[in-house]
Scaffold this active site. Sequence first.
Site, PDB file in Angstrom:
ATOM      1  N   SER A 137       0.855  -1.190   0.000  1.00 21.32           N
ATOM      2  CA  SER A 137       0.000   0.000   0.000  1.00 21.32           C
ATOM      3  C   SER A 137       0.885   1.231   0.000  1.00 21.32           C
ATOM      4  CB  SER A 137      -0.889   0.014   1.244  1.00 21.32           C
ATOM      5  OG  SER A 137      -1.558   1.250   1.396  1.00 21.32           O
ATOM      6  N   TYR A 150      -2.229   0.256  10.643  1.00 21.64           N
ATOM      7  CA  TYR A 150      -2.221  -0.288   9.281  1.00 21.64           C
ATOM      8  C   TYR A 150      -0.960   0.159   8.552  1.00 21.64           C
ATOM      9  CZ  TYR A 150      -3.722  -1.008   4.430  1.00 21.64           C
ATOM     10  OH  TYR A 150      -3.802  -1.393   3.111  1.00 21.64           O
TER      11      TYR A 150
END
Length: 275
Positions: A137, A150
């Site tokens: 990501s 995250y």
Amino acid sequence: MSGSLEGAVVTGAGRGLGRLIAALLAERGHRVLVTDIDAAAARATAEELGPDVLWAALDVRDEEAVAAVRDRAVAETGGLGVWVNNAGVLLTGPAWDQSPAARRLMLEVNTLGTINGTVAAIEAMRGTGGHIVNIVSLAGLTAVPGEAVYAASKHAAIGFSVSTLADLRLAGTKDIDISCVCPDGIWTPMLHDKLEDPASALSFSGRLLRPADVVAAVRKVLDRPRPVTAVPGRRGLQARLAGALPALGLRALPLMVAKGRRVQRRMLAEARRDG
């Protein structure tokens, strides 16, 4: 780059992006083993992709289960050419507002799951070569308010992947590649559920990607391996700049979050009107 078109394993492939990556690999001639923690979803994807596609229920946090899937892929396909670590979990909010279980879940799935899959794949690819693709990501390249844990899990995944690639090269292993694909926000069910979540605003501040955009990036790195590929490239440059100059990045974040909130409100209004 993989020297064969033999077996391929995709984690988290029961739906969404993982399913499309599994389809890509099947189209490229691999014998694909679809895995997902949801056994029914894994089986449905395999049946949809064709009679030669295998499936298995898999919790990527379980090192022994990951190794067993690896061994099955080798035994039933004749070898392992590609392993894609796609399984991931996103829970938003400041770290202090999240439960210990939520924090642990993200770190174990996103980081430990990537480590387990990568190590298992390397053991199978020694002597024959192969390619490990880790779906990470842009959150692994910069600060992401509302997604601190995250982001930590994704930073760790990139650090592990590039460092392991360095270890392979220093050990003289040149026929195993590791590539991280780092997409911006993807318009998948995971993001559908975040329209009313202010903590997810940054994911809406750029052009929302379609899963096909990320599949195209995976296709490119399979043909030409790169350690880290950001999707889209422009946002990747912004993320790297913010990471290199954190004070500057932190000053810019409120503007980007405000933009993302405006997009969320617009999309939510459109969804309610269309619904």
